[in-house]
Write an enzyme that holds these catalytic residues in place. Structure first.
Site, short mmCIF file in Angstrom:
data_model
loop_
_atom_site.label_atom_id
_atom_site.label_comp_id
_atom_site.label_asym_id
_atom_site.label_seq_id
_atom_site.Cartn_x
_atom_site.Cartn_y
_atom_site.Cartn_z
CE1 TYR A 1 0.92 7.95 2.35
CE2 TYR A 1 1.34 5.66 1.81
CZ TYR A 1 0.54 6.62 2.39
OH TYR A 1 -0.63 6.24 3.01
CG ASP B 1 -1.87 1.17 1.25
OD1 ASP B 1 -2.99 1.02 0.73
OD2 ASP B 1 -1.49 2.25 1.76
CG HIS C 1 -4.44 9.81 0.17
ND1 HIS C 1 -3.09 9.70 -0.12
CD2 HIS C 1 -4.57 9.41 1.46
CE1 HIS C 1 -2.45 9.25 0.94
NE2 HIS C 1 -3.32 9.07 1.91
CE LYS D 1 -3.60 4.75 0.43
NZ LYS D 1 -2.20 4.61 0.82
P1 NAD Z 1 0.72 1.58 11.90
O1 NAD Z 1 -0.40 1.51 12.84
O2 NAD Z 1 0.97 0.47 10.94
O3 NAD Z 1 1.99 1.86 12.80
C1 NAD Z 1 3.28 1.79 12.32
C2 NAD Z 1 4.22 1.94 13.52
O4 NAD Z 1 3.94 0.92 14.49
C3 NAD Z 1 5.66 1.73 13.13
O5 NAD Z 1 6.25 2.91 12.67
C4 NAD Z 1 6.27 1.24 14.43
O6 NAD Z 1 6.57 2.34 15.24
C5 NAD Z 1 5.13 0.47 15.06
N1 NAD Z 1 5.25 -1.00 14.83
C6 NAD Z 1 5.02 -1.68 13.69
N2 NAD Z 1 5.18 -3.00 13.89
C7 NAD Z 1 5.49 -3.16 15.19
C8 NAD Z 1 5.77 -4.29 16.01
N3 NAD Z 1 5.71 -5.54 15.52
N4 NAD Z 1 6.05 -4.07 17.32
C9 NAD Z 1 6.09 -2.82 17.83
N5 NAD Z 1 5.83 -1.72 17.11
C10 NAD Z 1 5.54 -1.88 15.80
O7 NAD Z 1 0.57 2.98 11.13
P2 NAD Z 1 0.63 3.48 9.63
O8 NAD Z 1 1.94 3.22 9.01
O9 NAD Z 1 0.18 4.89 9.69
O10 NAD Z 1 -0.51 2.64 8.90
C11 NAD Z 1 -0.24 1.53 8.07
C12 NAD Z 1 -0.38 1.89 6.61
O11 NAD Z 1 -1.66 2.47 6.36
C13 NAD Z 1 0.58 2.99 6.14
O12 NAD Z 1 1.90 2.55 5.99
C14 NAD Z 1 -0.10 3.41 4.86
O13 NAD Z 1 0.14 2.45 3.83
C15 NAD Z 1 -1.56 3.38 5.28
N6 NAD Z 1 -2.05 4.72 5.72
C16 NAD Z 1 -3.02 5.32 5.00
C17 NAD Z 1 -3.51 6.55 5.36
C18 NAD Z 1 -4.60 7.17 4.56
O14 NAD Z 1 -4.92 8.35 4.78
N7 NAD Z 1 -5.22 6.45 3.66
C19 NAD Z 1 -2.99 7.23 6.48
C20 NAD Z 1 -1.97 6.61 7.21
C21 NAD Z 1 -1.53 5.34 6.84
#
Ligand code: NAD
Length: 274
Positions: A51, A46, A109, A76
């Protein structure tokens, strides 16, 4: 990978329920990190134009040698590119950066309702789907009122609504409305982006301990068992592997319910209504 379940979108295409997200993955490190993800077994990536790392994703895909039809790639349309012609141009740019002929899923998005361009953008996405430049189309951060307009004024149903969703912020009204229309829910910030102590919550640690798993794995299982599509992000290969290793256990109904009870309207991202 055969161990990752797939869900069928209303477009008829299948999507791996677990993927890898690259929000805030440094563009200079994206090729390496996505290559690691593909090596671990992730097949669903994704990304988004905003990004700034679509080209790194594309290089990792090209280097992997994995057949295109085994991958599921989402990108997106950014807010500034909403509109008809600008959406077509944005799709061209994304495909070029990704080095692909088509993406599997193209999303608006954010609705950015003040600009009132999301319906024009949606109609452009419908055309992009009919031209085969994206297999499926969907939206992100759309609230019920935005979804309703797309249903009223468009002719293709969004395949997904990608919304902020984690145990402390579950957006039941949006998720229930979307599902009632056959729209799948993708949960962004599935781990709460590490912005609050989700992994310290007793419901989470109890579930993790009961299965000899980590809190992150328990939360990812909660998403999978409640029907969400998820793509947790990490820069660290060990955590990427940990987040993928969630198919050898199942939470009980009580464990799912205890994690669901952590809802407290705790949004970590922006408000789409703004
Ligand atoms: P997430 O909830 O996946 O959190 C990521 C963070 O969690 C990492 O940076 C790390 O600090 C922690 N983490 C990950 N794995 C871990 C583990 N096993 N143990 C401990 N900590 C851990 O947040 P995200 O990246 O914002 O969301 C996932 C994906 O969603 C993004 O990468 C993106 O592709 C998408 N996204 C979309 C939007 C949108 O507006 N559509 C907004 C934000 C994110």
């Amino acid at each position: 990978m055969s161990s990752v379940p797939t869900l069928t979108l209303n477009s008829g295409h299948r999507i791996p329920q677990l993927g890898f997200g690259v929000f805030k993955v440094d563009p200079g490190r994206t090729e390496r990190i996505v290559s690691d993800a593909l090596e671990i077994g992730y097949r669903h990536i994704d990304t988004a134009a905003i990004y700034g790392n679509e080209d790194g994703v594309g290089r990792a895909i090209a280097a992997s040698g994995i057949p295109r039809d085994e991958l599921f790639i989402t990108t997106k349309l950014w807010n500034d590119d909403q509109g008809t012609d600008s959406a077509f141009r944005a799709m061209d740019t994304s495909l070029e950066k990704l080095g692909l002929d088509y993406v599997d899923l193209y999303l608006i998005h954010w609705p950015t309702p003040a600009r009132d361009l999301y319906i024009d953008s949606w109609l452009a996405l419908e055309e992009l789907q009919s031209e085969g430049r994206t297999r499926s189309i969907g939206v992100s951060n759309f609230l019920v009122t935005h979804l309703q307009r797309v249903l009223d004024e468009g002719s293709i149903m969004p395949a997904v609504d990608q919304i902020e969703l984690h145990p402390a912020f579950q957006q039941h009204n949006v998720a229930e409305f979307a599902r009632s229309q056959g729209i799948q829910i993708e949960a962004w910030a599935p781990l709460g982006q590490g912005k609050y102590d989700l992994f310290g919550e007793q419901a989470v640690t109890d579930a993790a301990d009961a299965h000899g798993k980590t809190p992150a794995q328990a939360v990812i299982r909660w998403h999978l068992q409640t029907g969400n599509i998820v793509f947790p992000k990490s820069d660290h290969k060990a955590r990427m592997a940990e987040n993928f290793d969630v198919f050898d256990f199942e939470l009980s109904d009580d464990e799912v319910a205890a994690i669901s009870a952590l809802e407290r309207s705790a949004r970590v991202g922006s408000d789409p209504a703004a």
